[in-house]
Scaffold this active site. Sequence first.
Site, PDB file in Angstrom:
ATOM      1  N   GLU A   1       0.815  -1.221   0.000  1.00  0.00           N
ATOM      2  CA  GLU A   1       0.000   0.000   0.000  1.00  0.00           C
ATOM      3  C   GLU A   1       0.850   1.273   0.000  1.00  0.00           C
ATOM      4  O   GLU A   1       0.754   2.083   0.920  1.00  0.00           O
ATOM      5  CB  GLU A   1      -0.888   0.028   1.253  1.00  0.00           C
TER       6      GLU A   1
ATOM      7  N   GLY B   1       1.956   5.007  -0.654  1.00  0.00           N
ATOM      8  CA  GLY B   1       1.317   6.281  -0.991  1.00  0.00           C
ATOM      9  C   GLY B   1       2.381   7.277  -1.396  1.00  0.00           C
ATOM     10  O   GLY B   1       2.584   7.574  -2.568  1.00  0.00           O
ATOM     11  N   ARG B   2       3.114   7.736  -0.383  1.00  0.00           N
ATOM     12  CA  ARG B   2       4.135   8.772  -0.599  1.00  0.00           C
ATOM     13  C   ARG B   2       5.103   8.429  -1.734  1.00  0.00           C
ATOM     14  O   ARG B   2       5.388   9.255  -2.598  1.00  0.00           O
ATOM     15  CB  ARG B   2       4.925   8.934   0.704  1.00  0.00           C
TER      16      ARG B   2
ATOM     17  N   ARG C   1       2.755  20.137   6.496  1.00  0.00           N
ATOM     18  CA  ARG C   1       3.798  19.214   6.973  1.00  0.00           C
ATOM     19  C   ARG C   1       4.954  19.912   7.700  1.00  0.00           C
ATOM     20  O   ARG C   1       5.393  19.428   8.738  1.00  0.00           O
ATOM     21  CB  ARG C   1       4.314  18.355   5.822  1.00  0.00           C
TER      22      ARG C   1
ATOM     23  N   TYR D   1       5.100  18.462  11.347  1.00  0.00           N
ATOM     24  CA  TYR D   1       6.151  17.461  11.606  1.00  0.00           C
ATOM     25  C   TYR D   1       7.557  18.052  11.572  1.00  0.00           C
ATOM     26  O   TYR D   1       8.528  17.302  11.648  1.00  0.00           O
ATOM     27  CB  TYR D   1       6.132  16.351  10.545  1.00  0.00           C
TER      28      TYR D   1
ATOM     29  N   CYS E   1      -2.259  32.885   9.779  1.00  0.00           N
ATOM     30  CA  CYS E   1      -2.101  33.598  11.027  1.00  0.00           C
ATOM     31  C   CYS E   1      -1.600  32.684  12.134  1.00  0.00           C
ATOM     32  O   CYS E   1      -2.351  32.297  13.030  1.00  0.00           O
ATOM     33  CB  CYS E   1      -3.420  34.254  11.408  1.00  0.00           C
ATOM     34  N   GLU E   2      -0.340  32.318  12.007  1.00  0.00           N
ATOM     35  CA  GLU E   2       0.286  31.470  13.004  1.00  0.00           C
ATOM     36  C   GLU E   2       1.801  31.611  12.826  1.00  0.00           C
ATOM     37  O   GLU E   2       2.298  31.455  11.712  1.00  0.00           O
ATOM     38  CB  GLU E   2      -0.154  30.016  12.760  1.00  0.00           C
TER      39      GLU E   2
HETATM   40  N1  LLP Z   1      -1.409   1.979   4.509  1.00  0.00           N
HETATM   41  C1  LLP Z   1      -1.864   2.438   5.668  1.00  0.00           C
HETATM   42  C2  LLP Z   1      -2.738   1.604   6.486  1.00  0.00           C
HETATM   43  C3  LLP Z   1      -1.528   3.725   6.094  1.00  0.00           C
HETATM   44  O1  LLP Z   1      -1.976   4.181   7.252  1.00  0.00           O
HETATM   45  C4  LLP Z   1      -0.693   4.540   5.281  1.00  0.00           C
HETATM   46  C5  LLP Z   1      -0.327   5.903   5.690  1.00  0.00           C
HETATM   47  C6  LLP Z   1      -0.245   4.020   4.060  1.00  0.00           C
HETATM   48  C7  LLP Z   1      -0.611   2.722   3.711  1.00  0.00           C
HETATM   49  C8  LLP Z   1       0.632   4.792   3.121  1.00  0.00           C
HETATM   50  O2  LLP Z   1       1.852   5.112   3.691  1.00  0.00           O
HETATM   51  P1  LLP Z   1       2.983   5.829   2.807  1.00  0.00           P
HETATM   52  O3  LLP Z   1       3.455   4.852   1.775  1.00  0.00           O
HETATM   53  O4  LLP Z   1       2.377   7.035   2.183  1.00  0.00           O
HETATM   54  O5  LLP Z   1       4.032   6.182   3.788  1.00  0.00           O
HETATM   55  N2  LLP Z   1       0.556  12.759   6.888  1.00  0.00           N
HETATM   56  C9  LLP Z   1       1.812  12.088   7.112  1.00  0.00           C
HETATM   57  C10 LLP Z   1       1.787  10.662   6.632  1.00  0.00           C
HETATM   58  C11 LLP Z   1       0.674   9.864   7.245  1.00  0.00           C
HETATM   59  C12 LLP Z   1       0.628   8.444   6.755  1.00  0.00           C
HETATM   60  C13 LLP Z   1      -0.621   7.790   7.186  1.00  0.00           C
HETATM   61  N3  LLP Z   1      -0.756   6.444   6.748  1.00  0.00           N
HETATM   62  C14 LLP Z   1       2.911  12.884   6.434  1.00  0.00           C
HETATM   63  O6  LLP Z   1       2.609  13.890   5.836  1.00  0.00           O
HETATM   64  O7  LLP Z   1       4.098  12.542   6.525  1.00  0.00           O
END
Ligand code: LLP
Length: 436
Positions: free
Chosen positions: A292, A294-295, A332, A336, A363-364
């Site tokens: 899975e 994403g990033r 971000r 973070y 405004c922060e």
């Molecule tokens: N699968 C599950 C169950 C997840 O919770 C996530 C991300 C992914 C896959 C995808 O993860 P990736 O490959 O994108 O790392 N907002 C944060 C990142 C939060 C990730 C949440 N879950 C940021 O901006 O760094």
Amino acid sequence: MSTLELFPLGTVRGDDGALVIDGASVTDLVKQFGTPLYVYSENTLRASCRAYTQPISELYPDSTVMFAAKSYLDPTIASIVGEEGLGVETVSGSEMQTVHRAGISPELITLHGNNKLIDEIDQAVDLGIGHLVADGIDDLQLIAERAQRSNTIANVLLRLTPGISAHTHEYIRTGEIDSKFGIPIANGQAADAVRLALSLPGVKLVGYHAHIGSQIFDVNPFKGNIKALIDFTIQMEADTGYFPEAISPGGGAGVRYEEQDSGLSPESLVKEIAQSLIDYLPDTRRPHLILEPGRSIIARSGVAVYTVGTIKRIPEVRTYVAVDGGMADNIRPALYGANYTVVLANRNSTGPTETVSVAGRYCESGDILFNNVTLPELNRGDLLASATSGAYGMSMASNYNMALRPAVVMIDKGRARLTRRRETIQDIWNVFPNQY
Ligand code: LLP
């Protein structure tokens, strides 16, 4: 290596010095679409999808790569990842419906969530999506109940917490026992959940899932996660006779935001995960593998572009260069302490440089997008572009200060298409019943 290598594939400087992304000049894009603007490169997005699908098809063919929609989703992105053969992992009814409407077939949609709403479970059951990932005992029972009500059986993965500590920001770590996500293996709750799942009439237990966090560079936590899932598999098979059809170690591969970052290539991650599965499983039965990411699919393909406004020099202290975006379109850095690589995008400069803090306009005081970055001397109207901005920027955007969320364009061989229009004040006003 040059800074431009963090930008989408083939990003260059044009004859006028402006940044050119996939054949499209940033200056021209801004004339047409304004700023703040998120620019995505189709070519880079497709290449990132293939960086997963190609090695996995060789090393572990019985597998599916699911794009994590939370990293950024719009209908165009959904169609492109779908064309590349990926499924989509969603965490809300809205994400699920959006990818479904974009043409992703239901079997290739997963629904996660630690507190799925009844309505979302019903939608998932009605659509007949591939998997619902049960995040706890309550969630599992609710899924079973709702599926039974519809006279159907929901395919369920159990989300487990394997007790793996990954070296990433505390807010994006999820594999530890003390987490709002998942069911702990160590204290026996996961084993109870398996027995329960096997006994519930409304669910079919398809397998196990464990996501350990995000922006992880080290392969060891991923290998540890597979080991934990396989140990659990073996233990549960001995206890109950159940062997999972599928195993999902989630996403989480880290990407390079700055030149010094090491990153983790999808190829090497896939190799390690596939090899770990093969090594740890005592016999030749191999569960289906679900990844899975994403990033690592979307981050590099996206660039955020801003226009410089006020420049405030506080002698001996700091220079604040304010841009027309900020934490409302990329939270971000504020949330973070995330760093990005930012460049002057409308011209090239060999002149003097200065270390400045690029501030947002919200405004922060903490709304600083790029802290202590070295840039050429800037003027009002200059454009700044940040690399690796495709993930968790636009998708976490808000209307703080009634900000209007930016436009998003997709570039394909120099041609730009608007995939999300800039919000207008009417979009904000639309939520106030019968007013404005
Ligand atoms: N699968 C599950 C169950 C997840 O919770 C996530 C991300 C992914 C896959 C995808 O993860 P990736 O490959 O994108 O790392 N907002 C944060 C990142 C939060 C990730 C949440 N879950 C940021 O901006 O760094």
